[in-house]
Design a protein around this motif. Structure first.
Motif, mmCIF file in Angstrom:
data_model
loop_
_atom_site.group_PDB
_atom_site.id
_atom_site.type_symbol
_atom_site.label_atom_id
_atom_site.label_comp_id
_atom_site.label_asym_id
_atom_site.label_seq_id
_atom_site.Cartn_x
_atom_site.Cartn_y
_atom_site.Cartn_z
ATOM 1 N N ASP A 90 -51.190 26.407 7.736
ATOM 2 C CA ASP A 90 -49.782 26.711 8.015
ATOM 3 C C ASP A 90 -48.593 26.057 7.729
ATOM 4 O O ASP A 90 -47.486 26.574 6.849
ATOM 5 C CB ASP A 90 -49.490 27.261 9.351
ATOM 6 N N ASP A 91 -48.670 24.706 7.695
ATOM 7 C CA ASP A 91 -47.404 23.965 7.819
ATOM 8 C C ASP A 91 -47.502 23.498 5.932
ATOM 9 O O ASP A 91 -46.247 23.394 5.824
ATOM 10 C CB ASP A 91 -47.696 22.584 8.640
ATOM 11 N N LEU A 92 -48.566 23.312 5.459
ATOM 12 C CA LEU A 92 -48.559 23.846 3.866
ATOM 13 C C LEU A 92 -47.846 24.157 3.430
ATOM 14 O O LEU A 92 -46.698 24.151 2.284
ATOM 15 C CB LEU A 92 -49.865 22.644 3.337
ATOM 16 N N LEU A 93 -48.483 25.463 3.669
ATOM 17 C CA LEU A 93 -47.804 26.524 3.550
ATOM 18 C C LEU A 93 -46.187 26.838 3.174
ATOM 19 O O LEU A 93 -45.167 27.294 2.458
ATOM 20 C CB LEU A 93 -47.876 27.650 3.930
ATOM 21 N N LYS A 94 -45.441 26.386 4.783
ATOM 22 C CA LYS A 94 -44.428 26.523 4.772
ATOM 23 C C LYS A 94 -43.678 25.335 3.688
ATOM 24 O O LYS A 94 -42.467 25.826 3.318
ATOM 25 C CB LYS A 94 -44.329 26.023 6.530
ATOM 26 N N ARG A 95 -43.946 23.957 3.763
ATOM 27 C CA ARG A 95 -43.570 23.561 2.671
ATOM 28 C C ARG A 95 -42.900 23.305 1.198
ATOM 29 O O ARG A 95 -42.940 23.207 0.926
ATOM 30 C CB ARG A 95 -44.357 21.749 2.877
ATOM 31 N N VAL A 96 -44.265 24.500 0.590
ATOM 32 C CA VAL A 96 -44.776 24.541 -0.454
ATOM 33 C C VAL A 96 -43.678 26.083 -0.575
ATOM 34 O O VAL A 96 -42.921 26.066 -1.682
ATOM 35 C CB VAL A 96 -46.276 25.712 -0.691
ATOM 36 N N ARG A 97 -43.211 26.398 0.047
ATOM 37 C CA ARG A 97 -42.461 27.959 0.497
ATOM 38 C C ARG A 97 -40.700 27.145 -0.035
ATOM 39 O O ARG A 97 -39.921 27.766 -0.727
ATOM 40 C CB ARG A 97 -42.106 29.181 1.238
ATOM 41 N N ARG A 98 -40.733 26.242 1.100
ATOM 42 C CA ARG A 98 -39.376 26.127 0.760
ATOM 43 C C ARG A 98 -38.579 24.881 -0.638
ATOM 44 O O ARG A 98 -37.580 24.956 -0.213
ATOM 45 C CB ARG A 98 -39.223 24.178 2.102
ATOM 46 N N ALA B 72 -40.656 25.688 -3.311
ATOM 47 C CA ALA B 72 -39.897 26.942 -4.054
ATOM 48 C C ALA B 72 -38.982 27.421 -4.465
ATOM 49 O O ALA B 72 -37.837 27.615 -4.702
ATOM 50 C CB ALA B 72 -40.969 28.249 -3.488
ATOM 51 N N GLY B 73 -37.854 27.430 -2.530
ATOM 52 C CA GLY B 73 -36.669 27.771 -2.086
ATOM 53 C C GLY B 73 -35.551 27.025 -2.851
ATOM 54 O O GLY B 73 -34.505 27.179 -3.784
ATOM 55 N N GLN B 74 -35.860 25.399 -2.952
ATOM 56 C CA GLN B 74 -35.697 24.312 -3.628
ATOM 57 C C GLN B 74 -34.918 24.774 -4.942
ATOM 58 O O GLN B 74 -34.183 24.333 -5.421
ATOM 59 C CB GLN B 74 -35.858 23.568 -3.383
ATOM 60 N N ALA C 114 -33.542 16.050 -3.501
ATOM 61 C CA ALA C 114 -33.736 17.024 -2.298
ATOM 62 C C ALA C 114 -35.347 17.654 -2.691
ATOM 63 O O ALA C 114 -36.366 17.573 -1.541
ATOM 64 C CB ALA C 114 -32.855 18.044 -1.779
ATOM 65 N N THR C 115 -35.329 17.985 -3.821
ATOM 66 C CA THR C 115 -36.514 18.971 -4.398
ATOM 67 C C THR C 115 -37.363 17.747 -4.427
ATOM 68 O O THR C 115 -38.772 17.755 -3.545
ATOM 69 C CB THR C 115 -36.328 19.869 -5.309
ATOM 70 N N ARG C 116 -37.117 16.548 -4.943
ATOM 71 C CA ARG C 116 -38.133 16.136 -4.946
ATOM 72 C C ARG C 116 -38.794 14.978 -3.746
ATOM 73 O O ARG C 116 -39.745 14.418 -3.396
ATOM 74 C CB ARG C 116 -37.617 14.717 -6.006
ATOM 75 N N GLY C 117 -37.674 15.040 -2.741
ATOM 76 C CA GLY C 117 -38.241 14.610 -1.732
ATOM 77 C C GLY C 117 -39.073 15.049 -0.620
ATOM 78 O O GLY C 117 -40.097 14.798 -0.389
ATOM 79 N N ALA C 118 -38.786 16.572 -1.003
ATOM 80 C CA ALA C 118 -40.025 17.499 -0.086
ATOM 81 C C ALA C 118 -41.354 17.819 -1.087
ATOM 82 O O ALA C 118 -42.020 17.455 -0.511
ATOM 83 C CB ALA C 118 -39.050 19.314 -0.019
ATOM 84 N N ILE C 119 -41.170 17.398 -2.235
ATOM 85 C CA ILE C 119 -42.333 17.434 -3.349
ATOM 86 C C ILE C 119 -43.521 15.714 -2.788
ATOM 87 O O ILE C 119 -44.102 15.825 -2.399
ATOM 88 C CB ILE C 119 -41.771 17.854 -4.425
ATOM 89 N N ASN C 120 -42.858 15.446 -2.991
ATOM 90 C CA ASN C 120 -43.389 13.468 -1.734
ATOM 91 C C ASN C 120 -43.774 14.084 -0.386
ATOM 92 O O ASN C 120 -44.527 13.630 -0.593
ATOM 93 C CB ASN C 120 -42.390 12.726 -2.542
ATOM 94 N N GLN D 119 -35.987 27.492 -6.567
ATOM 95 C CA GLN D 119 -34.818 28.627 -7.449
ATOM 96 C C GLN D 119 -33.332 27.876 -6.679
ATOM 97 O O GLN D 119 -32.666 28.698 -7.803
ATOM 98 C CB GLN D 119 -35.495 29.534 -6.077
ATOM 99 N N ALA D 120 -33.272 27.416 -6.131
ATOM 100 C CA ALA D 120 -31.645 27.156 -5.978
ATOM 101 C C ALA D 120 -31.291 26.802 -7.084
ATOM 102 O O ALA D 120 -30.147 26.317 -7.822
ATOM 103 C CB ALA D 120 -31.513 26.384 -4.412
ATOM 104 N N ILE D 121 -32.043 25.586 -7.616
ATOM 105 C CA ILE D 121 -31.291 24.717 -9.153
ATOM 106 C C ILE D 121 -31.522 25.714 -9.817
ATOM 107 O O ILE D 121 -30.329 25.661 -10.893
ATOM 108 C CB ILE D 121 -32.607 24.109 -9.186
ATOM 109 N N GLU D 122 -32.156 26.291 -9.817
ATOM 110 C CA GLU D 122 -31.936 27.531 -10.877
ATOM 111 C C GLU D 122 -30.927 28.322 -11.075
ATOM 112 O O GLU D 122 -30.387 28.075 -11.994
ATOM 113 C CB GLU D 122 -33.552 28.025 -11.136
ATOM 114 N N ARG D 123 -30.609 28.668 -9.998
ATOM 115 C CA ARG D 123 -29.415 29.910 -10.014
ATOM 116 C C ARG D 123 -28.041 28.854 -10.294
ATOM 117 O O ARG D 123 -27.105 28.970 -10.437
ATOM 118 C CB ARG D 123 -29.539 30.370 -8.562
ATOM 119 N N GLY D 124 -27.979 27.285 -9.514
ATOM 120 C CA GLY D 124 -26.750 26.119 -10.435
ATOM 121 C C GLY D 124 -26.581 26.059 -11.155
ATOM 122 O O GLY D 124 -25.735 26.237 -11.891
ATOM 123 N N LEU D 125 -27.975 26.057 -12.059
ATOM 124 C CA LEU D 125 -27.505 25.809 -13.578
ATOM 125 C C LEU D 125 -27.038 26.650 -14.083
ATOM 126 O O LEU D 125 -26.956 27.333 -15.314
ATOM 127 C CB LEU D 125 -29.464 26.135 -14.220
#
Length: 91
Positions: A9-17, A19-21, A44-50, A23-29
Motif C-alpha cells: 500500500d505504501d509503495l503504491l501510494k508513492r508510485v501514484r504520487r 505519477a502525479g508529479q 521533487a520528482t527525482r527526490g520521490a523516486i529516490n 503529469q504536473a511536469i508534462e502539464r507545465g511543459l
C-alpha cells in the motif's frame, strides 16, 4: 517480491504520487510554465523516486542479503541483484 507485499500500500501510494508529479511536469511543459517552477517539479520528482528506490533497496537487502535463513548462494545472488540495480541507477 513477496516481502514487498507487506509494504504494498505504501509503495503504491508513492508510485501514484510520482505519477502525479510526472503529469504536473508534462502539464507545465505543455503550458510553457516558468522554467524555475518546472525545475523544482523535476527535482521533487527525482527526490520521490529516490525515496521509492531507497525503500525497495532496503527491503531487498534485508530479505535477500541479510536474512539469517539464506544460503550462501542465495545471499550472493541477492547481493549481485542489489549491486546491478545500484550500477544501473548510478549511470
Amino acid at each position: 517480491m513477496a516481502h514487498l507485499h507487506a509494504e504494498k500500500d505504501d509503495l503504491l501510494k508513492r508510485v501514484r504520487r510520482i505519477a502525479g508529479q510526472v503529469q504536473a511536469i508534462e502539464r507545465g511543459l505543455e503550458s510553457d510554465t516558468d522554467c524555475a517552477k518546472t525545475l523544482h517539479l523535476v527535482a521533487a520528482t527525482r527526490g520521490a523516486i529516490n525515496g521509492l528506490l531507497d525503500q525497495i533497496i532496503e527491503a531487498h537487502a534485508r530479505e535477500h542479503v541479510a536474512h539469517p535463513d539464506l544460503s550462501d548462494e542465495d545471499r550472493a545472488q541477492g547481493l549481485e541483484d542489489l549491486l546491478e540495480a545500484i550500477r544501473r541507477y548510478s549511470k
